[in-house]
Write a protein that holds these residues in place. Structure first.
Motif, mmCIF file in Angstrom:
data_model
loop_
_atom_site.group_PDB
_atom_site.id
_atom_site.type_symbol
_atom_site.label_atom_id
_atom_site.label_comp_id
_atom_site.label_asym_id
_atom_site.label_seq_id
_atom_site.Cartn_x
_atom_site.Cartn_y
_atom_site.Cartn_z
ATOM 1 N N ALA A 23 -2.262 -2.314 14.859
ATOM 2 C CA ALA A 23 -3.324 -3.100 14.239
ATOM 3 C C ALA A 23 -3.777 -2.359 12.985
ATOM 4 N N LEU A 24 -3.173 -2.669 11.867
ATOM 5 C CA LEU A 24 -3.488 -1.977 10.618
ATOM 6 C C LEU A 24 -4.813 -2.469 10.052
ATOM 7 N N PRO A 25 -5.537 -1.601 9.351
ATOM 8 C CA PRO A 25 -6.774 -2.051 8.694
ATOM 9 C C PRO A 25 -6.441 -3.022 7.568
ATOM 10 N N ARG A 26 -7.293 -4.007 7.402
ATOM 11 C CA ARG A 26 -7.077 -4.993 6.334
ATOM 12 C C ARG A 26 -7.681 -4.490 5.028
ATOM 13 N N PRO A 27 -6.888 -4.308 3.986
ATOM 14 C CA PRO A 27 -7.461 -3.895 2.695
ATOM 15 C C PRO A 27 -8.327 -5.023 2.130
ATOM 16 N N ASP A 28 -9.568 -4.712 1.808
ATOM 17 C CA ASP A 28 -10.473 -5.719 1.266
ATOM 18 C C ASP A 28 -10.736 -5.531 -0.223
ATOM 19 N N SER A 29 -10.020 -4.597 -0.849
ATOM 20 C CA SER A 29 -10.173 -4.357 -2.282
ATOM 21 C C SER A 29 -8.913 -3.662 -2.786
ATOM 22 N N PRO A 30 -8.696 -3.659 -4.102
ATOM 23 C CA PRO A 30 -7.511 -2.960 -4.638
ATOM 24 C C PRO A 30 -7.478 -1.482 -4.277
ATOM 25 N N GLU A 31 -8.658 -0.877 -4.049
ATOM 26 C CA GLU A 31 -8.696 0.544 -3.703
ATOM 27 C C GLU A 31 -8.172 0.796 -2.285
ATOM 28 N N GLY A 32 -8.044 -0.262 -1.486
ATOM 29 C CA GLY A 32 -7.564 -0.099 -0.121
ATOM 30 C C GLY A 32 -6.060 0.076 -0.007
ATOM 31 N N TRP A 33 -5.356 -0.123 -1.114
ATOM 32 C CA TRP A 33 -3.905 0.056 -1.138
ATOM 33 C C TRP A 33 -3.563 1.413 -1.746
ATOM 34 N N PRO A 34 -2.423 2.008 -1.396
ATOM 35 C CA PRO A 34 -1.484 1.572 -0.355
ATOM 36 C C PRO A 34 -1.947 1.986 1.036
ATOM 37 N N LEU A 35 -1.407 1.297 2.034
ATOM 38 C CA LEU A 35 -1.657 1.663 3.423
ATOM 39 C C LEU A 35 -0.624 2.705 3.846
ATOM 40 N N ARG A 36 -1.086 3.743 4.509
ATOM 41 C CA ARG A 36 -0.182 4.789 5.003
ATOM 42 C C ARG A 36 -0.343 4.897 6.513
ATOM 43 N N PHE A 37 0.758 4.768 7.234
ATOM 44 C CA PHE A 37 0.699 4.811 8.689
ATOM 45 C C PHE A 37 2.058 5.253 9.228
#
Length: 201
Positions: A23-37
């Motif tokens: 269950a990855l966190p949902r990026p709600d803004s451009p600053e939320g990218w990239p996702l690392r997991f």
């Protein structure tokens, strides 16, 4: 430098136990990218790999027999977001949303759960966030769009024209109520031989 730091952290941490569901966190803004997991990878050391998911690309990092490997692919190289059963041949209701690629080794699971309660919401979110179509996996392993598509555009159902209802249903169109230009009745009057009044200073 970043890759070396990440590899050092992997070596120091050792094998990481994988959560059975994702269950990855949902990026709600451009600053939320990239996702690392981290994601399970049977062929990698420790059976884990590192994933970096951005709005334009996917980067996969892992170690095989101590040798670091990296695979970077543009997001447009992926087919879309596919819904798949966690146990296709079993009776469980577990489902997963997979960032699908023609090469199975490059597929990435973005969401999984033991039930189907939230799968549609997650499916729609990741499809919109990444700009990729929603796919349905068939029993033979093929994938097809969940909705009719023209390129990357979803084709919606055609809507019938709404019928007129209520008190205005039988009203004449307003175009017929427009007033026409006036026309003189009979011959126009002509005045001759009359003295004209002129105002003078």
């Amino acid at each position: 430098m970043r890759q070396q730091k990440m590899e050092a952290q992997m070596d120091a941490a050792g094998p990481v136990a994988a959560d059975p569901y994702v269950a990855l966190p949902r990026p709600d803004s451009p600053e939320g990218w990239p996702l690392r997991f981290q994601s399970p990878d049977p062929g990698a050391d420790g059976h884990m790999r590192h994933v970096e998911l951005g709005p334009q690309s996917v980067v996969l990092r892992r170690r095989v027999a101590g040798v670091p490997m990296k695979a970077a692919r543009p997001l447009k190289a992926y087919q879309g977001l596919a819904v798949e059963l966690l146990d296709p041949e079993g009776e469980g209701d577990g489902v997963a949303i997979v960032l699908a690629h023609a090469d199975l080794a490059l597929c990435v699971t973005l969401y999984s759960a033991p039930h189907i309660d939230d799968v549609v919401a997650e499916w729609r979110f990741w499809s919109a966030a990444l700009g990729l179509p929603m796919l349905v996996s068939e029993a033979d392993g093929t994938r097809r769009p969940a909705y009719a598509m023209i390129g990357r555009l979803t084709v919606g159902d055609t809507r019938e024209r709404r019928a007129r209802r209520g008190a205005l249903k039988h009203r004449r169109p307003s175009v017929y109520r427009r007033r026409a230009a006036g026309r003189p009745i009979g011959e126009p009057a002509v005045h001759r031989g009359e003295r004209e009044l002129i105002a003078r200073d």
